[in-house]
Design a protein around this motif. Sequence first.
Motif, PDB file in Angstrom:
ATOM      1  N   MET A 112       3.883   9.181  -3.303  1.00  0.00           N
ATOM      2  CA  MET A 112       4.022   8.131  -2.297  1.00  0.00           C
ATOM      3  C   MET A 112       4.452   6.873  -3.041  1.00  0.00           C
ATOM      4  O   MET A 112       3.750   6.385  -3.934  1.00  0.00           O
ATOM      5  N   ASP A 157       3.593   2.968   2.558  1.00  0.00           N
ATOM      6  CA  ASP A 157       2.673   3.014   3.690  1.00  0.00           C
ATOM      7  C   ASP A 157       2.653   1.656   4.397  1.00  0.00           C
ATOM      8  O   ASP A 157       2.880   1.561   5.601  1.00  0.00           O
ATOM      9  N   PHE A 186       1.342   1.054  -6.058  1.00  0.00           N
ATOM     10  CA  PHE A 186       2.131   1.638  -7.156  1.00  0.00           C
ATOM     11  C   PHE A 186       2.583   3.020  -6.694  1.00  0.00           C
ATOM     12  O   PHE A 186       2.052   3.548  -5.697  1.00  0.00           O
ATOM     13  N   GLY A 193      -3.680  10.752  -6.457  1.00  0.00           N
ATOM     14  CA  GLY A 193      -4.085   9.351  -6.387  1.00  0.00           C
ATOM     15  C   GLY A 193      -3.768   8.583  -7.652  1.00  0.00           C
ATOM     16  O   GLY A 193      -3.884   7.363  -7.669  1.00  0.00           O
ATOM     17  N   VAL A 253       0.867  -1.188   0.000  1.00  0.00           N
ATOM     18  CA  VAL A 253       0.000   0.000   0.000  1.00  0.00           C
ATOM     19  C   VAL A 253       0.899   1.233   0.000  1.00  0.00           C
ATOM     20  O   VAL A 253       1.737   1.364   0.884  1.00  0.00           O
ATOM     21  N   ARG A 261       2.413   6.718  -6.455  1.00  0.00           N
ATOM     22  CA  ARG A 261       1.125   7.407  -6.526  1.00  0.00           C
ATOM     23  C   ARG A 261       1.316   8.901  -6.295  1.00  0.00           C
ATOM     24  O   ARG A 261       2.057   9.313  -5.392  1.00  0.00           O
ATOM     25  N   ALA A 262       0.639   9.717  -7.099  1.00  0.00           N
ATOM     26  CA  ALA A 262       0.700  11.172  -6.902  1.00  0.00           C
ATOM     27  C   ALA A 262      -0.059  11.550  -5.637  1.00  0.00           C
ATOM     28  O   ALA A 262      -1.160  11.053  -5.404  1.00  0.00           O
ATOM     29  N   THR A 263       0.518  12.431  -4.808  1.00  0.00           N
ATOM     30  CA  THR A 263      -0.190  12.849  -3.591  1.00  0.00           C
ATOM     31  C   THR A 263      -0.761  14.265  -3.732  1.00  0.00           C
ATOM     32  O   THR A 263      -1.364  14.779  -2.810  1.00  0.00           O
TER      33      THR A 263
END
Lengths: 401, 401
Positions: free
Chosen positions: B140, B145, B51, B104, B48, B53-55
């Motif tokens: 991210m 996470d 992939f 996201g 998690v 990921r754009a935040t």
Amino acid sequence: MAFLKVIPLEEALKVVLSFELPVKVEEVDLANALGRIVAEDVYSPTDVPPFDRATVDGYAVRAEDTFMASEASPVKLKVVGEVHAGEVPSIELGKGETVYISTGAMLPKNADAVIQFEDVERVNDEIIIQKPAYPGLGVMKKGADIEKGKLLIKKGTKLTFKETALLSAVGIHKVRVFKRPRVAVISTGNEVVLPGQELKPGQIYDINGRAITDAVNELGGEGIFIGIAQDNRDSLKELIERAIEVGDLIILSGGASGGMRDLTASVIEELGEVKVHGIAIQPGKPTIIGIVKGKPIFGLPGYPTSCLTNFTLLIAPLLLKSLGREGKVKKVKAKLKHKVFSVKGRRQFLPVKLEGNIAVPILKGSGAVTSFIDADGFIEIPENVESLDEGEEVEVILFSF
Amino acid sequence: MAFLKVIPLEEALKVVLSFELPVKVEEVDLANALGRIVAEDVYSPTDVPPFDRATVDGYAVRAEDTFMASEASPVKLKVVGEVHAGEVPSIELGKGETVYISTGAMLPKNADAVIQFEDVERVNDEIIIQKPAYPGLGVMKKGADIEKGKLLIKKGTKLTFKETALLSAVGIHKVRVFKRPRVAVISTGNEVVLPGQELKPGQIYDINGRAITDAVNELGGEGIFIGIAQDNRDSLKELIERAIEVGDLIILSGGASGGMRDLTASVIEELGEVKVHGIAIQPGKPTIIGIVKGKPIFGLPGYPTSCLTNFTLLIAPLLLKSLGREGKVKKVKAKLKHKVFSVKGRRQFLPVKLEGNIAVPILKGSGAVTSFIDADGFIEIPENVESLDEGEEVEVILFSF
């Protein structure tokens, strides 16, 4: 439409608390009452104990008969019968008389003390007493434990085994409790899928749907997960309309992107009215508060920590109010583990973990799921403050209801 | 038969913990998992996020393309497309290229940073960058996470909304939890009647039945109230036999009188075996521990405070053990509000109320219902101690599971 016109948290909260959720009450059997929230003050319909009751196994006496007893000059009393728990004594004690009595039994008329059997000598139908008994010895007086009419449980109390035991003690077997307010929960986002489904590239599993639904359940409401809306007007509208049918209150979360937030606000405005769009807090700035067909509707941020922080700040107080539990958001005082920084002019809420009375800031960023999972609650860094020092006393608002 | 041969608490506890309750596991849907106890360690089956990921909403770039950017000499990148949350980017970034990306969304190949749209100027199909972006900005990373294979939840954890959210985050929708151990509860006494029934003279309402049943429910077991046995061999035997049929463990409470306690021990001995009758503690001296048809059976004192104290000391540890929650009896440290006395040679447990970290002794006597209702837990006064001083640090064992 109030479109991203940020207002202070207090003003937003005033709007929220002006909403009225339907208050419904139901009567449940005491056997099913654990965890429910009492809908009215409960008073005792009876005295406990309901009669003067022996607290030991022994002999019921008229205390005055024993006042002169001493080792040098013992008093003898005649045993004229016995009385056991659950029985109504048929005997009335005369002067110089006693009866054998078991723990829990009703004192016979004229008796006002019970001497433990170990403290007397029994010889045939007489007992020999070497020490005076005072009135009330070995007796629990009628109503001494709970007086008839006493307030037992306040409206808004969540019933634990102690309260159900207390209600049992006074003979109450049905109790009026609040129906759980129904909260319909919608997640949003094209990339979001339900746990158990296959995750395709670019997709992530839904977190907020389960988190909000179960937070509502813990709080005493009934969380109803409706589904995941796609990032388009039709899908959002369809799920909101379904939510309005089943919920007393509706909570959406996400989408993460700016465009999606605007879409949510626009759909709510089409179906009802947006009352607030924008709160001067971080996280939570783009939070939406509206009303559709008389039902409050909230659009919370998509990041789990932001979402749950805003749920706790804005929605929990309304749900608690509707359950007679005003102001029951849980807070504890703690000391900050290390210095934290904020931006001047930004009113910030920061997740913290509690280690005893030490609050440890969690600085993973609101995008991380694990930051809210690890957090016991959050602290506020006020607008005019740029940092909080190590050891500073802070108030922690708990992620627990 | 071990008839009122008092043994130390630790020995009694050893007997209790040698009992094995049947451990049954069931799989429940995550939607019904709140409050249940996890039967095995749970590891994450996935990363998690799954992939990079754009935040933020902005532009995905190759950070190295921006390293030379400054106000004096801005860098221009060509916008070659856009990627939204839930999509798989079809574009691979070439040198000097960028794509618009929403929060996201999955980063396109070769991109390693996302610049917020507020931080660039867009002119037609170009963006102008005045500041370098570092690799990882606005991103991210996959697994940042939660890493695949990470231990998420330990066996024995009671699921709150935080754990159900965490399971949701990794896509788990079914979870193996312990079946609630079935605990059959019997009250005893001729004078005891069920709440809701009419109280005749000499009678009192049952308290322990509800208190134990709901304490078991709170602890994660399934409390099943069987009924009230009369003070005679046939009635006791009948209810115990019924309890054995439905329960994994049986708890009797009362009777208050010495004769009744002996009767309970004698009936248990007839049906099975009395292992312990008498523990060197106050309250709880006449407590009975036995086994009938392989099922543990307990006879607790009749006074509610005594009954619940002994439940917490002796039975809660066994139930918690069977739920993988060894040693989870809750304890807190506190300071004593005022001096309390005991009798030398008597190991005593005293109910206390907590006011912050101050323990206030409740001295109403164990006969009072309200003493256990008001109590948050109890403290121990050891055998060789005659008093505890005001301000002394004590350990409070909580009436809460």
